[in-house]
Design an enzyme around this catalytic site. Structure first.
Site, short mmCIF file in Angstrom:
data_model
loop_
_atom_site.label_atom_id
_atom_site.label_comp_id
_atom_site.label_asym_id
_atom_site.label_seq_id
_atom_site.Cartn_x
_atom_site.Cartn_y
_atom_site.Cartn_z
N HIS A 68 0.83 -1.20 0.00
CA HIS A 68 0.00 0.00 0.00
C HIS A 68 0.87 1.25 0.00
O HIS A 68 1.90 1.33 0.67
CB HIS A 68 -1.01 -0.02 1.15
CG HIS A 68 -0.46 0.26 2.52
ND1 HIS A 68 -0.30 1.54 3.02
CD2 HIS A 68 -0.07 -0.57 3.52
CE1 HIS A 68 0.16 1.49 4.25
NE2 HIS A 68 0.32 0.21 4.58
N ASP A 177 5.99 3.34 6.62
CA ASP A 177 4.80 2.50 6.55
C ASP A 177 3.86 3.15 5.52
O ASP A 177 3.16 4.09 5.85
CB ASP A 177 4.13 2.40 7.92
CG ASP A 177 2.82 1.63 7.92
OD1 ASP A 177 2.48 1.03 6.87
OD2 ASP A 177 2.12 1.65 8.95
N GLU A 209 -5.20 1.49 2.34
CA GLU A 209 -5.04 0.41 3.31
C GLU A 209 -5.25 0.89 4.73
O GLU A 209 -5.81 0.17 5.57
CB GLU A 209 -3.65 -0.21 3.17
CG GLU A 209 -3.40 -1.47 4.01
CD GLU A 209 -2.85 -1.20 5.40
OE1 GLU A 209 -2.72 -2.14 6.19
OE2 GLU A 209 -2.54 -0.02 5.72
N GLU A 210 -4.82 2.11 5.02
CA GLU A 210 -4.87 2.61 6.39
C GLU A 210 -6.31 2.83 6.88
O GLU A 210 -6.53 2.96 8.08
CB GLU A 210 -4.09 3.92 6.51
CG GLU A 210 -2.58 3.79 6.27
CD GLU A 210 -1.87 3.05 7.37
OE1 GLU A 210 -2.50 2.66 8.37
OE2 GLU A 210 -0.65 2.82 7.21
N ASP A 232 4.28 -5.46 3.74
CA ASP A 232 3.98 -4.38 4.67
C ASP A 232 5.13 -4.27 5.68
O ASP A 232 6.19 -4.86 5.47
CB ASP A 232 2.63 -4.62 5.36
CG ASP A 232 1.90 -3.32 5.70
OD1 ASP A 232 2.55 -2.40 6.24
OD2 ASP A 232 0.69 -3.23 5.43
N HIS A 316 3.91 4.57 12.74
CA HIS A 316 2.86 5.59 12.77
C HIS A 316 3.31 6.85 13.50
O HIS A 316 2.52 7.49 14.22
CB HIS A 316 1.56 5.04 13.36
CG HIS A 316 0.77 4.23 12.36
ND1 HIS A 316 -0.59 4.11 12.43
CD2 HIS A 316 1.15 3.54 11.27
CE1 HIS A 316 -1.02 3.35 11.42
NE2 HIS A 316 0.04 3.00 10.70
#
Length: 353
Positions: A68, A177, A209-210, A232, A316
């Site tokens: 992603h 990410d 995706e998130e 990922d 994140h």
């Protein structure tokens, strides 16, 4: 094909491209993949497809490799007295927000900083606790009238932390990410462009995706693959993160094992990793993996799947940390496993625990 992944990685982690707003990063990925693929396509939802055709006669089996490209970030909810209130896109820990530099993507891009009121101006119930997001604000340095004109509810807001090379092998920045995995796909495509492979390879930079897994749910319907792989990131060991849910940093990638993994596909990747001495460990996920594999696996009536992860620290946050060697290991394993598949491999896939 010689391919240096670092310049591309630094470029794409410097770009916006929040979940649902991926256009800036998609353009950069398309430029990178273009010379390495036979065809580029964009799905109706915005996922990017890079297609490398196999060498056997049609109809050829297809493998879908998905990473992603969307990122976490913020979204404006209102302008209040010239300051921008906001909510999150993806999972955001409010502890890391005060003092961050951002870009507000309004009628034109506006640099801003995230501030918070002085402790004496906050409710006493907060005390010395983390200040909730509802009390934070973005200051773009303009008058109330100018800010209200330029910023609308729903405008996305991205982090602007620049990439920082801590060593020759470690890079820090935001959106590793999952743009570290997008870079692993680039490495895979570069390697496959100089070796024969029987299967058609569809590299997919998925959207959303998130938040929604939209790219993962829809791309297999477009492509009709025989095998799907999600690439990922996962949690690397570090301060306060040393239990069984974390893996060593810079010591290799992980192969996922759990409901989102087909045993036959796991075995295929495991055998190649062992043959090539690519360091890896098995990452056990007894429930959903939290990756695109959740959507890929259940499309098209169910598809043999696996997820491969690159360990990073401080996930994140705007200062995620990755090992370049692990990105290269992931790309190399993808290319070598795909090239090992004979045309009849899909007939050999059986679910055996």
């Amino acid at each position: 094909m010689n391919y240096d992944p670092v310049p591309f990685l630094k470029k794409i982690i410097s770009l916006p491209g929040l979940s649902g707003y991926e256009d800036p990063v998609r353009q950069a990925i398309a430029e990178d993949w273009g010379p390495m693929v036979d065809e580029l396509k964009v799905s109706r939802l915005g996922s990017l497809y890079g297609i490398q055709r196999g060498t056997t006669e049609e109809p050829r089996p297809r493998i879908l490799l998905a990473a992603h490209m969307d990122a976490i970030g913020l979204m404006a909810t209102m302008v209040q007295n010239g300051f921008i209130r906001f909510t999150e896109i993806g999972g955001i820990d409010p502890r890391i927000l005060p003092g961050q530099k951002v870009i507000v993507h309004g009628r034109h891009d506006l640099p801003g900083i995230i501030g918070q009121p002085a402790p004496r101006l906050l409710p006493q119930s907060i005390g010395k606790k983390t200040v909730p997001m509802e009390y934070l604000f973005i200051d773009v340095g303009l008058s109330a009238e100018e800010t209200s004109h330029l910023v609308r509810p729903g405008d996305p807001i991205s982090f602007v932390q620049q990439p920082l090379e801590l060593t020759e092998n470690t890079l820090a920045g935001h959106t590793l990410d999952n743009r570290a995995s997008v870079t692993a796909l680039s490495i895979c495509l570069a390697e496959l462009s100089s070796i024969r492979h029987s299967w058609d390879v569809w590299a997919v930079a998925t959207v959303q995706e998130e938040e929604t897994l939209a790219g993962a749910f829809t791309s297999p319907v477009d492509i009709s693959p025989d095998i799907v792989v999600a690439i990922d990131v996962t949690f690397a060991k570090g301060p306060g993160a040393n239990d069984h849910r974390t893996v060593p940093f810079g010591k290799g990638i992980t192969l996922g094992w759990g409901p989102n993994t087909h045993p036959a596909i796991y075995d295929a990747f495991k055998k190649v990793a062992e043959r090539l001495d690519i360091p890896f460990q098995t990452e056990v996920s007894p429930a959903n993996s939290g990756t695109d594999a959740m959507g890929l696996q259940i499309a098209e009536g169910g598809l043999p799947s696996i997820y491969i992860s690159i360990p990073i620290r401080y996930m994140h946050t705007p200062v995620e940390l990755v090992s370049i060697k692990d990105i290269q290991r992931a790309g190399h394993l993808l290319a070598q496993t795909v090239s090992s598949f004979e045309p009849g491999f899909k007939q050999q896939i059986r679910w055996e625990d």
